[in-house]
Design a protein around this motif. Sequence first.
Motif, PDB file in Angstrom:
ATOM      1  N   MET A 116       0.825  -1.207   0.000  1.00 23.04           N
ATOM      2  CA  MET A 116       0.000   0.000   0.000  1.00 23.04           C
ATOM      3  C   MET A 116       0.861   1.260   0.000  1.00 23.04           C
ATOM      4  SD  MET A 116      -2.441   1.440   3.034  1.00 23.04           S
ATOM      5  CE  MET A 116      -0.946   1.733   3.993  1.00 23.04           C
ATOM      6  N   LEU A 117       1.878   1.266   0.849  1.00 25.72           N
ATOM      7  CA  LEU A 117       2.762   2.415   0.935  1.00 25.72           C
ATOM      8  C   LEU A 117       3.495   2.642  -0.387  1.00 25.72           C
ATOM      9  CD1 LEU A 117       4.136   4.589   2.748  1.00 25.72           C
ATOM     10  CD2 LEU A 117       5.842   2.853   3.331  1.00 25.72           C
ATOM     11  N   GLY A 118       3.987   1.549  -0.988  1.00 28.64           N
ATOM     12  CA  GLY A 118       4.685   1.658  -2.257  1.00 28.64           C
ATOM     13  C   GLY A 118       3.812   2.236  -3.352  1.00 28.64           C
ATOM     14  N   LEU A 119       2.563   1.791  -3.420  1.00 23.32           N
ATOM     15  CA  LEU A 119       1.635   2.323  -4.426  1.00 23.32           C
ATOM     16  C   LEU A 119       1.439   3.823  -4.255  1.00 23.32           C
ATOM     17  CD1 LEU A 119      -1.097  -0.488  -4.523  1.00 23.32           C
ATOM     18  CD2 LEU A 119       0.533   0.098  -6.330  1.00 23.32           C
ATOM     19  N   ILE A 120       1.346   4.261  -3.000  1.00 19.44           N
ATOM     20  CA  ILE A 120       1.121   5.684  -2.727  1.00 19.44           C
ATOM     21  C   ILE A 120       2.316   6.513  -3.174  1.00 19.44           C
ATOM     22  CG2 ILE A 120       0.811   7.418  -0.918  1.00 19.44           C
ATOM     23  CD1 ILE A 120      -0.774   5.345   0.656  1.00 19.44           C
ATOM     24  N   TYR A 121       3.506   6.142  -2.699  1.00 18.02           N
ATOM     25  CA  TYR A 121       4.627   7.038  -2.966  1.00 18.02           C
ATOM     26  C   TYR A 121       5.201   6.886  -4.370  1.00 18.02           C
ATOM     27  CZ  TYR A 121       8.327   3.538  -1.773  1.00 18.02           C
ATOM     28  OH  TYR A 121       9.167   2.449  -1.727  1.00 18.02           O
ATOM     29  N   VAL A 122       5.039   5.715  -5.005  1.00 25.14           N
ATOM     30  CA  VAL A 122       5.477   5.587  -6.400  1.00 25.14           C
ATOM     31  C   VAL A 122       4.585   6.427  -7.306  1.00 25.14           C
ATOM     32  CG1 VAL A 122       5.640   4.010  -8.352  1.00 25.14           C
ATOM     33  CG2 VAL A 122       6.594   3.350  -6.146  1.00 25.14           C
ATOM     34  N   THR A 123       3.270   6.366  -7.077  1.00 25.80           N
ATOM     35  CA  THR A 123       2.343   7.194  -7.849  1.00 25.80           C
ATOM     36  C   THR A 123       2.656   8.669  -7.663  1.00 25.80           C
ATOM     37  OG1 THR A 123       0.599   5.530  -7.614  1.00 25.80           O
ATOM     38  CG2 THR A 123      -0.083   7.764  -8.228  1.00 25.80           C
ATOM     39  N   SER A 124       2.938   9.048  -6.418  1.00 20.67           N
ATOM     40  CA  SER A 124       3.251  10.441  -6.122  1.00 20.67           C
ATOM     41  C   SER A 124       4.543  10.871  -6.798  1.00 20.67           C
ATOM     42  CB  SER A 124       3.355  10.625  -4.609  1.00 20.67           C
ATOM     43  OG  SER A 124       3.698  11.953  -4.281  1.00 20.67           O
ATOM     44  N   ALA A 125       5.570  10.016  -6.746  1.00 25.55           N
ATOM     45  CA  ALA A 125       6.856  10.357  -7.349  1.00 25.55           C
ATOM     46  C   ALA A 125       6.737  10.533  -8.852  1.00 25.55           C
ATOM     47  CB  ALA A 125       7.888   9.276  -7.033  1.00 25.55           C
ATOM     48  N   VAL A 126       5.966   9.685  -9.485  1.00 31.72           N
ATOM     49  CA  VAL A 126       5.794   9.758 -10.932  1.00 31.72           C
ATOM     50  C   VAL A 126       5.027  11.013 -11.327  1.00 31.72           C
ATOM     51  CG1 VAL A 126       4.674   8.657 -12.910  1.00 31.72           C
ATOM     52  CG2 VAL A 126       5.959   7.263 -11.275  1.00 31.72           C
ATOM     53  N   SER A 127       4.066  11.430 -10.488  1.00 28.11           N
ATOM     54  CA  SER A 127       3.232  12.587 -10.832  1.00 28.11           C
ATOM     55  C   SER A 127       3.970  13.907 -10.672  1.00 28.11           C
ATOM     56  CB  SER A 127       1.967  12.599  -9.969  1.00 28.11           C
ATOM     57  OG  SER A 127       2.278  12.821  -8.606  1.00 28.11           O
ATOM     58  N   GLY A 128       4.966  13.985  -9.771  1.00 25.07           N
ATOM     59  CA  GLY A 128       5.775  15.185  -9.647  1.00 25.07           C
ATOM     60  C   GLY A 128       5.363  16.103  -8.519  1.00 25.07           C
ATOM     61  N   ILE A 129       6.094  17.214  -8.413  1.00 25.26           N
ATOM     62  CA  ILE A 129       5.923  18.116  -7.272  1.00 25.26           C
ATOM     63  C   ILE A 129       4.577  18.815  -7.258  1.00 25.26           C
ATOM     64  CG2 ILE A 129       7.014  20.061  -8.449  1.00 25.26           C
ATOM     65  CD1 ILE A 129       8.098  20.986  -5.808  1.00 25.26           C
ATOM     66  N   HIS A 130       4.065  19.179  -8.415  1.00 20.92           N
ATOM     67  CA  HIS A 130       2.839  19.961  -8.467  1.00 20.92           C
ATOM     68  C   HIS A 130       1.591  19.097  -8.368  1.00 20.92           C
ATOM     69  CE1 HIS A 130       5.013  23.620  -9.152  1.00 20.92           C
ATOM     70  NE2 HIS A 130       5.634  23.110 -10.202  1.00 20.92           N
ATOM     71  N   ARG A 131       1.788  17.790  -8.186  1.00 21.97           N
ATOM     72  CA  ARG A 131       0.626  16.914  -8.061  1.00 21.97           C
ATOM     73  C   ARG A 131       0.737  16.148  -6.752  1.00 21.97           C
ATOM     74  NH1 ARG A 131       2.269  16.835 -13.430  1.00 21.97           N
ATOM     75  NH2 ARG A 131       0.734  17.553 -14.937  1.00 21.97           N
ATOM     76  N   GLY A 132       1.087  14.874  -6.842  1.00 24.95           N
ATOM     77  CA  GLY A 132       1.041  14.022  -5.664  1.00 24.95           C
ATOM     78  C   GLY A 132       1.949  14.461  -4.531  1.00 24.95           C
ATOM     79  N   ILE A 133       3.192  14.824  -4.847  1.00 25.06           N
ATOM     80  CA  ILE A 133       4.144  15.169  -3.799  1.00 25.06           C
ATOM     81  C   ILE A 133       3.667  16.372  -3.009  1.00 25.06           C
ATOM     82  CG2 ILE A 133       6.487  16.006  -3.381  1.00 25.06           C
ATOM     83  CD1 ILE A 133       7.389  14.293  -5.741  1.00 25.06           C
ATOM     84  N   GLN A 134       3.210  17.403  -3.706  1.00 23.37           N
ATOM     85  CA  GLN A 134       2.741  18.596  -3.020  1.00 23.37           C
ATOM     86  C   GLN A 134       1.477  18.312  -2.217  1.00 23.37           C
ATOM     87  OE1 GLN A 134       0.663  22.597  -4.435  1.00 23.37           O
ATOM     88  NE2 GLN A 134       2.697  22.371  -5.325  1.00 23.37           N
ATOM     89  N   LEU A 135       0.558  17.528  -2.790  1.00 24.99           N
ATOM     90  CA  LEU A 135      -0.676  17.222  -2.082  1.00 24.99           C
ATOM     91  C   LEU A 135      -0.402  16.441  -0.801  1.00 24.99           C
ATOM     92  CD1 LEU A 135      -3.058  16.252  -5.039  1.00 24.99           C
ATOM     93  CD2 LEU A 135      -3.184  18.298  -3.604  1.00 24.99           C
ATOM     94  N   LEU A 136       0.510  15.460  -0.870  1.00 23.77           N
ATOM     95  CA  LEU A 136       0.830  14.664   0.314  1.00 23.77           C
ATOM     96  C   LEU A 136       1.451  15.530   1.408  1.00 23.77           C
ATOM     97  CD1 LEU A 136       2.236  11.294  -1.104  1.00 23.77           C
ATOM     98  CD2 LEU A 136       0.061  11.667   0.054  1.00 23.77           C
ATOM     99  N   SER A 137       2.396  16.379   1.017  1.00 21.41           N
ATOM    100  CA  SER A 137       3.081  17.196   2.027  1.00 21.41           C
ATOM    101  C   SER A 137       2.126  18.196   2.666  1.00 21.41           C
ATOM    102  CB  SER A 137       4.280  17.920   1.408  1.00 21.41           C
ATOM    103  OG  SER A 137       3.876  18.791   0.383  1.00 21.41           O
ATOM    104  N   ARG A 138       1.292  18.833   1.873  1.00 27.89           N
ATOM    105  CA  ARG A 138       0.346  19.801   2.431  1.00 27.89           C
ATOM    106  C   ARG A 138      -0.673  19.106   3.334  1.00 27.89           C
ATOM    107  NH1 ARG A 138      -2.087  23.175  -2.385  1.00 27.89           N
ATOM    108  NH2 ARG A 138      -3.108  24.251  -0.661  1.00 27.89           N
ATOM    109  N   PHE A 139      -1.166  17.957   2.905  1.00 29.59           N
ATOM    110  CA  PHE A 139      -2.123  17.217   3.727  1.00 29.59           C
ATOM    111  C   PHE A 139      -1.502  16.817   5.058  1.00 29.59           C
ATOM    112  CE2 PHE A 139      -3.600  13.048   5.202  1.00 29.59           C
ATOM    113  CZ  PHE A 139      -4.936  13.316   5.431  1.00 29.59           C
ATOM    114  N   ASN A 140      -0.251  16.385   4.995  1.00 26.41           N
ATOM    115  CA  ASN A 140       0.397  15.921   6.217  1.00 26.41           C
ATOM    116  C   ASN A 140       0.647  17.059   7.195  1.00 26.41           C
ATOM    117  OD1 ASN A 140       0.869  13.254   6.906  1.00 26.41           O
ATOM    118  ND2 ASN A 140       3.072  13.542   6.929  1.00 26.41           N
ATOM    119  N   VAL A 141       1.025  18.216   6.687  1.00 25.60           N
ATOM    120  CA  VAL A 141       1.239  19.364   7.564  1.00 25.60           C
ATOM    121  C   VAL A 141      -0.072  19.775   8.227  1.00 25.60           C
ATOM    122  CG1 VAL A 141       1.804  21.814   7.600  1.00 25.60           C
ATOM    123  CG2 VAL A 141       3.290  20.226   6.393  1.00 25.60           C
TER     124      VAL A 141
END
Length: 534
Positions: free
Chosen positions: A264-289
Amino acid sequence: MRYLACLVAVHLDMTDSNPAVADGTGSSAHRLGDPIVLTLSIGFIVAFIALSLYDIDMVAGGIATGFAWTAKTMGSYFQLLLLLTFFIAIGVAVSPSALARIGKLDTPELSTFKWLSMIMCTLLAGGGVFFAAGEPVYHFIVTPPAFSTEPGTPEAVAGALAQSFMHWGFLGWAVLGTLAAVALAHAHYDKGLPLQPRTLLTPVLGERLMKGPLGGVVDALCVIAVVAGTVGPIGFLATQVSFGLHRVFGVADGYTTQLAVLVMLGLIYVTSAVSGIHRGIQLLSRFNVLLALAIAAVILVFGPTLFLTNAFFQGFGTYLGSFFEMATMTSQTAPDWWMQWWTVFFFAWFIGYGPLMAIFVARISRGRTIRQVIVAVAVMAPVATAIWFTLLGGSGIYHQLSGTFDLSQALNNFQFDVATLTVAESLPGGSVMVLAILLLTTIFVATTGDSMSYAISVVGSGHDDPSPVIRAFWGVAMALMAGILLYMGAGQISALQQFIVITAIPVSLVMLPTLWTGPRAARAMAREQGLVED
């Protein structure tokens, strides 16, 4: 360090930041990665797993020996490097050169909230996940060498928090994104050099040498350090979530559950890494903060508010007052085991992450002044980390002191997953807070995984737009490595994490020149922007 997270998440404009792509010279073969970096880093993963399968005790024993030797022999050097980095960076921050802007932009590329969120998701990921709840309690029941208070007493609270602040405070953050970030930003945006660790050595060894095989070896060593430091949190996250699900829902706590969590974790962060900063990575970081802020508010409002408030101010005051004593503690004044498992371990961990974290800070800080970058990374982020440690760890100390639970045995065995869940259960909301902490933990590690996958891909490919296939490969590789090592036993995850202390030796040599190239780069940028005279 750790922890530590959201590292080098970048989605760049290729024609603006990568000369090779801009002029059409970036071939598809080159986009797949530097063969030396790929060979050495992938070879490390394969060799570590193969040797562990062949003789697990030999690998663990060899790393333990190297770990102990490094901590004892190189500990003072690591401490001095961090001290010099912090104070030189502060010197740069108060100089006229600090008004220079990074990346030839007049206004910041990212909003302040997005920018700070991605910075906080780096180191607080490691600390917030595995140590924020347990470490202060550990130092409360085992008095650190810098203090003489009786353990488990009200007088021991300030020293326990102060020691935790030292490990996750100004020094650790400074080495991750101040002088090295300034040096890389000037080299990349003003001179056209790549955002790679080898660039930090170019002023010393020359551009010709760094473009050759030696440059690939330097990059590979930095990648290996990050792999060793990142696979650990990924694997430990699986054990922590598995334990939490067992504690709350009665789910079987075993390898099957851990493997399911990894998938589950791999699916989340691989998808995020592929999508880039303006998509998954940014959404995850903002949600977590935002989730972390919500949890912090609940703890502060409905928890032992007065105790936590007093503990923070007393702990931070003790941290400042005993700063040099704790920062310069050596094996002559503290037990060897204490130094290698605490101060030196964390300092070496941060050094191991240093080059790639500096790349991250340089990239996301385009349009920011040098002063803003240094203050955000070396001052604001450590203070925020100290508050988070006080809320979770301080709550643990409060309940340990009042007799609600006793974490002595668990923490003496370094079972920080038990400590985190026990503290979470004692927080306002009980099981709801446990689930919130587990979710926060999962997303924190996911932000580490996605940004590390992206970071390693940037370093290995030699340009700013690595192939999504390569990003996905590194994400899957780290999850697969964690799964194999967990199958062998959590001890191999610990052994791999200890390995980052050994890799900190060569990586520290990459960071060392920034003590003088960082200030020089800042002045050069200010001079080019007309802010200072020759």
